[in-house]
Design a protein around this motif. Sequence first.
Motif, PDB file in Angstrom:
ATOM      1  N   ARG A   1      14.071 -22.722   9.213  1.00 38.97           N
ATOM      2  CA  ARG A   1      13.661 -23.611   8.558  1.00 38.97           C
ATOM      3  C   ARG A   1      13.344 -23.068   6.974  1.00 38.97           C
ATOM      4  NH1 ARG A   1       9.135 -23.302  11.181  1.00 38.97           N
ATOM      5  NH2 ARG A   1       7.230 -23.539   9.991  1.00 38.97           N
ATOM      6  N   ILE A   2      13.522 -23.900   5.847  1.00 35.07           N
ATOM      7  CA  ILE A   2      13.134 -23.359   4.531  1.00 35.07           C
ATOM      8  C   ILE A   2      11.527 -24.151   4.133  1.00 35.07           C
ATOM      9  CG2 ILE A   2      14.329 -25.178   3.468  1.00 35.07           C
ATOM     10  CD1 ILE A   2      15.103 -22.944   1.306  1.00 35.07           C
ATOM     11  N   GLU A   3      10.711 -23.136   3.659  1.00 37.23           N
ATOM     12  CA  GLU A   3       9.341 -23.773   3.274  1.00 37.23           C
ATOM     13  C   GLU A   3       9.200 -23.101   1.917  1.00 37.23           C
ATOM     14  OE1 GLU A   3       7.722 -25.811   4.578  1.00 37.23           O
ATOM     15  OE2 GLU A   3       8.611 -25.835   6.864  1.00 37.23           O
ATOM     16  N   PHE A   4       8.147 -23.716   1.144  1.00 37.35           N
ATOM     17  CA  PHE A   4       7.787 -23.195  -0.096  1.00 37.35           C
ATOM     18  C   PHE A   4       6.138 -22.874   0.051  1.00 37.35           C
ATOM     19  CE2 PHE A   4       6.064 -23.711  -4.355  1.00 37.35           C
ATOM     20  CZ  PHE A   4       6.802 -22.615  -5.137  1.00 37.35           C
ATOM     21  N   GLY A   5       5.894 -21.626  -0.373  1.00 33.11           N
ATOM     22  CA  GLY A   5       4.292 -21.419  -0.609  1.00 33.11           C
ATOM     23  C   GLY A   5       4.393 -20.963  -2.228  1.00 33.11           C
ATOM     24  N   ARG A   6       4.011 -19.868  -2.498  1.00 32.82           N
ATOM     25  CA  ARG A   6       4.136 -18.945  -3.673  1.00 32.82           C
ATOM     26  C   ARG A   6       5.500 -18.874  -4.079  1.00 32.82           C
ATOM     27  NH1 ARG A   6      -0.591 -14.714  -3.202  1.00 32.82           N
ATOM     28  NH2 ARG A   6      -2.432 -16.308  -3.580  1.00 32.82           N
ATOM     29  N   GLU A   7       6.386 -18.684  -3.105  1.00 35.32           N
ATOM     30  CA  GLU A   7       7.845 -18.322  -3.183  1.00 35.32           C
ATOM     31  C   GLU A   7       8.638 -19.282  -2.163  1.00 35.32           C
ATOM     32  OE1 GLU A   7       9.602 -16.853  -5.679  1.00 35.32           O
ATOM     33  OE2 GLU A   7       7.712 -16.215  -6.606  1.00 35.32           O
ATOM     34  N   TRP A   8       9.972 -19.369  -2.224  1.00 33.71           N
ATOM     35  CA  TRP A   8      10.645 -20.008  -1.164  1.00 33.71           C
ATOM     36  C   TRP A   8      10.858 -18.998   0.120  1.00 33.71           C
ATOM     37  CZ3 TRP A   8      12.063 -24.914  -0.701  1.00 33.71           C
ATOM     38  CH2 TRP A   8      11.968 -25.764  -1.978  1.00 33.71           C
ATOM     39  N   TYR A   9      10.889 -19.268   1.270  1.00 32.68           N
ATOM     40  CA  TYR A   9      11.160 -18.481   2.230  1.00 32.68           C
ATOM     41  C   TYR A   9      11.273 -19.645   3.546  1.00 32.68           C
ATOM     42  CZ  TYR A   9       6.684 -20.378   4.225  1.00 32.68           C
ATOM     43  OH  TYR A   9       5.468 -21.266   4.508  1.00 32.68           O
ATOM     44  N   ILE A  10      11.954 -18.402   4.505  1.00 33.69           N
ATOM     45  CA  ILE A  10      12.652 -19.217   5.781  1.00 33.69           C
ATOM     46  C   ILE A  10      11.836 -18.641   6.853  1.00 33.69           C
ATOM     47  CG2 ILE A  10      14.999 -19.672   4.658  1.00 33.69           C
ATOM     48  CD1 ILE A  10      15.661 -17.147   6.778  1.00 33.69           C
ATOM     49  N   CYS A  11      11.683 -19.449   7.766  1.00 39.55           N
ATOM     50  CA  CYS A  11      10.906 -19.355   9.252  1.00 39.55           C
ATOM     51  C   CYS A  11      12.155 -19.223  10.323  1.00 39.55           C
ATOM     52  CB  CYS A  11      10.123 -20.274   9.559  1.00 39.55           C
ATOM     53  SG  CYS A  11       8.703 -20.191   8.293  1.00 39.55           S
ATOM     54  N   ILE A  12      11.986 -17.982  10.899  1.00 37.53           N
ATOM     55  CA  ILE A  12      12.747 -17.979  12.050  1.00 37.53           C
ATOM     56  C   ILE A  12      11.640 -17.660  13.452  1.00 37.53           C
ATOM     57  CG2 ILE A  12      14.552 -16.652  13.189  1.00 37.53           C
ATOM     58  CD1 ILE A  12      15.571 -16.017  10.611  1.00 37.53           C
ATOM     59  N   GLY A  13      11.475 -18.734  14.175  1.00 34.96           N
ATOM     60  CA  GLY A  13      10.289 -18.716  14.974  1.00 34.96           C
ATOM     61  C   GLY A  13       9.165 -18.512  14.209  1.00 34.96           C
TER      62      GLY A  13
ATOM     63  N   LEU B   1      17.830 -28.346  -0.872  1.00 31.65           N
ATOM     64  CA  LEU B   1      17.154 -28.096   0.382  1.00 31.65           C
ATOM     65  C   LEU B   1      15.722 -28.637  -0.042  1.00 31.65           C
ATOM     66  CD1 LEU B   1      18.839 -24.855   1.783  1.00 31.65           C
ATOM     67  CD2 LEU B   1      19.081 -27.506   2.531  1.00 31.65           C
ATOM     68  N   HIS B   2      14.787 -29.021   0.988  1.00 27.85           N
ATOM     69  CA  HIS B   2      13.657 -29.536   0.600  1.00 27.85           C
ATOM     70  C   HIS B   2      13.050 -28.712   1.617  1.00 27.85           C
ATOM     71  CE1 HIS B   2      15.698 -32.869  -1.068  1.00 27.85           C
ATOM     72  NE2 HIS B   2      14.788 -32.752  -2.086  1.00 27.85           N
ATOM     73  N   CYS B   3      11.513 -28.596   1.652  1.00 29.36           N
ATOM     74  CA  CYS B   3      10.764 -27.872   2.550  1.00 29.36           C
ATOM     75  C   CYS B   3      10.681 -28.773   3.944  1.00 29.36           C
ATOM     76  CB  CYS B   3       8.946 -28.025   1.814  1.00 29.36           C
ATOM     77  SG  CYS B   3       8.661 -27.195   0.684  1.00 29.36           S
ATOM     78  N   GLY B   4      10.750 -27.561   5.015  1.00 24.97           N
ATOM     79  CA  GLY B   4      11.205 -28.376   6.221  1.00 24.97           C
ATOM     80  C   GLY B   4      12.496 -28.715   6.772  1.00 24.97           C
ATOM     81  N   ASP B   5      13.282 -28.193   5.578  1.00 21.80           N
ATOM     82  CA  ASP B   5      14.929 -28.873   6.183  1.00 21.80           C
ATOM     83  C   ASP B   5      15.245 -27.325   7.181  1.00 21.80           C
ATOM     84  OD1 ASP B   5      14.973 -30.865   4.845  1.00 21.80           O
ATOM     85  OD2 ASP B   5      16.010 -30.065   2.955  1.00 21.80           O
TER      86      ASP B   5
END
Length: 72
Positions: free
Chosen positions: A44-56, A26-30
């Motif tokens: 969708r999955i994103e990366f900052g200091r750690e990997w996280y998901i966004c739901i809304g 998986l890549h950022c924005g997937d």
Amino acid sequence: MGYPMRYDIGLDRWVVDLDDGSEYPLHCGDGFSIYFSNSFIRCRIEFGREWYICIGNVKFNLRKQEKYRVLI
């Protein structure tokens, strides 16, 4: 139903283990659906200091030692 998603320390990213034995990195924005509270929810999955998901507009950190059930 769904596929296991796990953190791959060698790739430094989350991967989905597919039925044929291959891995889908998986890549950022997937976007995908994650199993939560007896149903699949789009995220969708994103990366900052750690990997996280966004739901809304809500962000959830992923725990590297956990496996999650997803649909891609």
